[in-house]
Design a protein around this motif. Structure first.
Motif, PDB file in Angstrom:
ATOM      1  N   THR A  81       0.830  -1.206   0.000  1.00 55.39           N
ATOM      2  CA  THR A  81       0.000   0.000   0.000  1.00 55.39           C
ATOM      3  C   THR A  81       0.862   1.253   0.000  1.00 55.39           C
ATOM      4  O   THR A  81       0.593   2.208  -0.747  1.00 55.39           O
ATOM      5  CB  THR A  81      -0.934  -0.001   1.214  1.00 55.39           C
ATOM      6  N   ALA A  82       1.902   1.278   0.830  1.00 59.17           N
ATOM      7  CA  ALA A  82       2.799   2.437   0.852  1.00 59.17           C
ATOM      8  C   ALA A  82       3.475   2.635  -0.501  1.00 59.17           C
ATOM      9  O   ALA A  82       3.561   3.762  -1.012  1.00 59.17           O
ATOM     10  CB  ALA A  82       3.845   2.252   1.951  1.00 59.17           C
ATOM     11  N   LEU A  83       3.931   1.538  -1.086  1.00 61.31           N
ATOM     12  CA  LEU A  83       4.566   1.636  -2.404  1.00 61.31           C
ATOM     13  C   LEU A  83       3.572   2.098  -3.459  1.00 61.31           C
ATOM     14  O   LEU A  83       3.888   2.952  -4.311  1.00 61.31           O
ATOM     15  CB  LEU A  83       5.155   0.282  -2.785  1.00 61.31           C
ATOM     16  N   GLY A  84       2.358   1.562  -3.430  1.00 65.47           N
ATOM     17  CA  GLY A  84       1.352   1.929  -4.415  1.00 65.47           C
ATOM     18  C   GLY A  84       0.936   3.392  -4.311  1.00 65.47           C
ATOM     19  O   GLY A  84       0.751   4.071  -5.329  1.00 65.47           O
ATOM     20  N   LEU A  85       0.794   3.903  -3.081  1.00 65.78           N
ATOM     21  CA  LEU A  85       0.466   5.316  -2.912  1.00 65.78           C
ATOM     22  C   LEU A  85       1.572   6.199  -3.475  1.00 65.78           C
ATOM     23  O   LEU A  85       1.304   7.204  -4.149  1.00 65.78           O
ATOM     24  CB  LEU A  85       0.239   5.622  -1.430  1.00 65.78           C
ATOM     25  N   ASP A  94       6.671   5.478 -10.261  1.00 66.93           N
ATOM     26  CA  ASP A  94       5.836   4.475 -10.912  1.00 66.93           C
ATOM     27  C   ASP A  94       6.568   3.854 -12.095  1.00 66.93           C
ATOM     28  O   ASP A  94       6.539   2.629 -12.285  1.00 66.93           O
ATOM     29  CB  ASP A  94       4.531   5.119 -11.374  1.00 66.93           C
ATOM     30  N   ALA A  95       7.239   4.701 -12.897  1.00 69.22           N
ATOM     31  CA  ALA A  95       7.984   4.177 -14.038  1.00 69.22           C
ATOM     32  C   ALA A  95       9.124   3.275 -13.599  1.00 69.22           C
ATOM     33  O   ALA A  95       9.467   2.302 -14.283  1.00 69.22           O
ATOM     34  CB  ALA A  95       8.528   5.342 -14.870  1.00 69.22           C
ATOM     35  N   ALA A  96       9.723   3.561 -12.434  1.00 66.01           N
ATOM     36  CA  ALA A  96      10.843   2.753 -11.951  1.00 66.01           C
ATOM     37  C   ALA A  96      10.386   1.455 -11.307  1.00 66.01           C
ATOM     38  O   ALA A  96      11.018   0.401 -11.471  1.00 66.01           O
ATOM     39  CB  ALA A  96      11.675   3.568 -10.951  1.00 66.01           C
ATOM     40  N   ALA A  97       9.279   1.505 -10.568  1.00 64.09           N
ATOM     41  CA  ALA A  97       8.861   0.334  -9.788  1.00 64.09           C
ATOM     42  C   ALA A  97       7.852  -0.541 -10.505  1.00 64.09           C
ATOM     43  O   ALA A  97       7.757  -1.744 -10.217  1.00 64.09           O
ATOM     44  CB  ALA A  97       8.279   0.786  -8.446  1.00 64.09           C
ATOM     45  N   LEU A 136       2.168  -8.308  -1.561  1.00 61.18           N
ATOM     46  CA  LEU A 136       2.703  -6.980  -1.896  1.00 61.18           C
ATOM     47  C   LEU A 136       2.249  -6.448  -3.255  1.00 61.18           C
ATOM     48  O   LEU A 136       1.745  -5.322  -3.332  1.00 61.18           O
ATOM     49  CB  LEU A 136       4.229  -6.999  -1.802  1.00 61.18           C
ATOM     50  N   PRO A 137       2.414  -7.178  -4.362  1.00 62.92           N
ATOM     51  CA  PRO A 137       2.047  -6.581  -5.661  1.00 62.92           C
ATOM     52  C   PRO A 137       0.565  -6.289  -5.798  1.00 62.92           C
ATOM     53  O   PRO A 137       0.172  -5.308  -6.431  1.00 62.92           O
ATOM     54  CB  PRO A 137       2.521  -7.629  -6.674  1.00 62.92           C
ATOM     55  N   VAL A 138      -0.291  -7.123  -5.217  1.00 69.48           N
ATOM     56  CA  VAL A 138      -1.738  -6.889  -5.312  1.00 69.48           C
ATOM     57  C   VAL A 138      -2.106  -5.605  -4.579  1.00 69.48           C
ATOM     58  O   VAL A 138      -2.862  -4.763  -5.090  1.00 69.48           O
ATOM     59  CB  VAL A 138      -2.512  -8.088  -4.733  1.00 69.48           C
ATOM     60  N   ALA A 140      -0.100  -3.118  -3.890  1.00 74.24           N
ATOM     61  CA  ALA A 140       0.537  -1.978  -4.559  1.00 74.24           C
ATOM     62  C   ALA A 140      -0.285  -1.520  -5.761  1.00 74.24           C
ATOM     63  O   ALA A 140      -0.516  -0.314  -5.952  1.00 74.24           O
ATOM     64  CB  ALA A 140       1.950  -2.350  -4.989  1.00 74.24           C
ATOM     65  N   VAL A 141      -0.725  -2.445  -6.585  1.00 76.21           N
ATOM     66  CA  VAL A 141      -1.516  -2.085  -7.765  1.00 76.21           C
ATOM     67  C   VAL A 141      -2.844  -1.459  -7.351  1.00 76.21           C
ATOM     68  O   VAL A 141      -3.295  -0.470  -7.955  1.00 76.21           O
ATOM     69  CB  VAL A 141      -1.745  -3.332  -8.645  1.00 76.21           C
ATOM     70  N   ALA A 142      -3.489  -1.987  -6.318  1.00 76.16           N
ATOM     71  CA  ALA A 142      -4.768  -1.431  -5.869  1.00 76.16           C
ATOM     72  C   ALA A 142      -4.592  -0.007  -5.359  1.00 76.16           C
ATOM     73  O   ALA A 142      -5.398   0.883  -5.681  1.00 76.16           O
ATOM     74  CB  ALA A 142      -5.364  -2.320  -4.778  1.00 76.16           C
ATOM     75  N   ALA A 143      -3.542   0.240  -4.560  1.00 84.21           N
ATOM     76  CA  ALA A 143      -3.319   1.585  -4.035  1.00 84.21           C
ATOM     77  C   ALA A 143      -2.966   2.562  -5.149  1.00 84.21           C
ATOM     78  O   ALA A 143      -3.448   3.703  -5.173  1.00 84.21           O
ATOM     79  CB  ALA A 143      -2.212   1.548  -2.984  1.00 84.21           C
ATOM     80  N   ARG A 144      -2.116   2.137  -6.083  1.00 82.36           N
ATOM     81  CA  ARG A 144      -1.750   3.022  -7.194  1.00 82.36           C
ATOM     82  C   ARG A 144      -2.973   3.393  -8.035  1.00 82.36           C
ATOM     83  O   ARG A 144      -3.187   4.565  -8.378  1.00 82.36           O
ATOM     84  CB  ARG A 144      -0.716   2.337  -8.076  1.00 82.36           C
ATOM     85  N   ASP A 145      -3.803   2.411  -8.361  1.00 81.59           N
ATOM     86  CA  ASP A 145      -4.994   2.693  -9.158  1.00 81.59           C
ATOM     87  C   ASP A 145      -5.990   3.544  -8.383  1.00 81.59           C
ATOM     88  O   ASP A 145      -6.711   4.357  -8.977  1.00 81.59           O
ATOM     89  CB  ASP A 145      -5.648   1.383  -9.596  1.00 81.59           C
TER      90      ASP A 145
END
Length: 255
Positions: A81-85, A94-97, A136-138, A140-145
């Motif tokens: 979540t922290a990474l996705g935010l 975002d482009a790097a991770a 983690l990836p799930v 991260a994607v949810a928080a970013r979106d």
């Protein structure tokens, strides 16, 4: 049909499945080796509750599995979540991770099982790390979106009122992304639970997932089915707890 309440339909569907189960097992259409009947399953439950399995009680096996799930899910969901935010706020991050997150998300957990054993050994660290990487990836994607789906008008309104970047993130970005964050947490929990058996393959000697695998080796399908029921029911219970939390925290979502 439209007037029938949803809970009645749910009850009927469960009754149909239970009736089919009783029918195929009592008539001998399917051998109890492949599908234990209600009496065999109840006998297995009684034996496991009274005697445990391989020197440990059912409560101990369930407790170890829940500890692994909790540790892997919480650390993975919080970090993701922290990474996705951060990815949602910063296009450069975002482009790097994003390539690494998108690579890890569809990757089967068993694909890096051997590497985790080599790197971390056969203890709890490798099991929890596998569950961490599943969540983690799930998350991260949810928080970013969730951040990307915030209406631009809401952000411009906060800026026009003189809010700083920190205030916009705290009072606009984070609350607006919270519904998708919680949805991602529920999805991550399901994936973590699905990975539990794979995690407990690693030189395991306890846990519900390990019990299912070990019982299968000795053709104790009744014990295996008990373990599957325990995992399914506890998973539903935890998911409902997350759903109640979601309704309390974001009761305004969709309104």
């Amino acid at each position: 049909m439209r007037r029938i309440p949803g809970f009645v339909v749910t009850g009927l569907s469960i009754a149909v499945v239970l009736g089919a189960w009783v029918a195929v097992t009592t008539t001998g259409l399917i051998r109890d080796l492949f599908l234990p009947g209600p009496a065999d399953l109840w006998s297995g439950v009684s034996e496991l509750m009274e005697e445990g399995y391989k020197g440990r009680s059912m409560a101990e096996h369930l407790g170890m599995s829940l500890l692994r799930v909790g540790a892997g899910f919480l650390t993975g969901a919080v970090a993701g979540t922290a990474l996705g935010l951060a990815m949602g706020v910063s296009r450069r991050l975002d482009a790097a991770a994003a390539p690494f997150v998108e690579f890890l998300r569809p990757l089967p957990q068993l694909a890096y099982l051997v590497l985790l054993i080599v790197w971390l050994g056969i203890g709890e660290a490798s099991k929890i790390t596998m569950l961490f990487l599943a969540a983690l990836p799930v998350a991260a994607v949810a928080a970013r979106d969730g951040v990307r789906n915030i209406p631009a008008e809401r952000l411009r309104m906060a800026q026009s009122l003189g809010a700083s970047r920190a205030q916009i993130f705290r009072h606009v970005v984070a609350p607006s992304a919270l519904p998708e964050i919680l949805t991602g947490a529920r999805l991550a929990l399901g994936i973590v639970y699905g990975t539990l058996i794979a995690a407990e393959i690693i030189a395991g000697s306890n846990g519900i997932g390990w019990m299912i695998l070990d019982a299968g080796r000795f053709l104790r399908s009744d014990y295996a089915f008990v373990g599957i029921l325990v995992i399914g029911l506890t998973g539903i219970l935890i998911d409902r707890m997350l759903l109640l939390l979601e309704r309390r925290l974001v009761h305004w979502a969709g309104r």
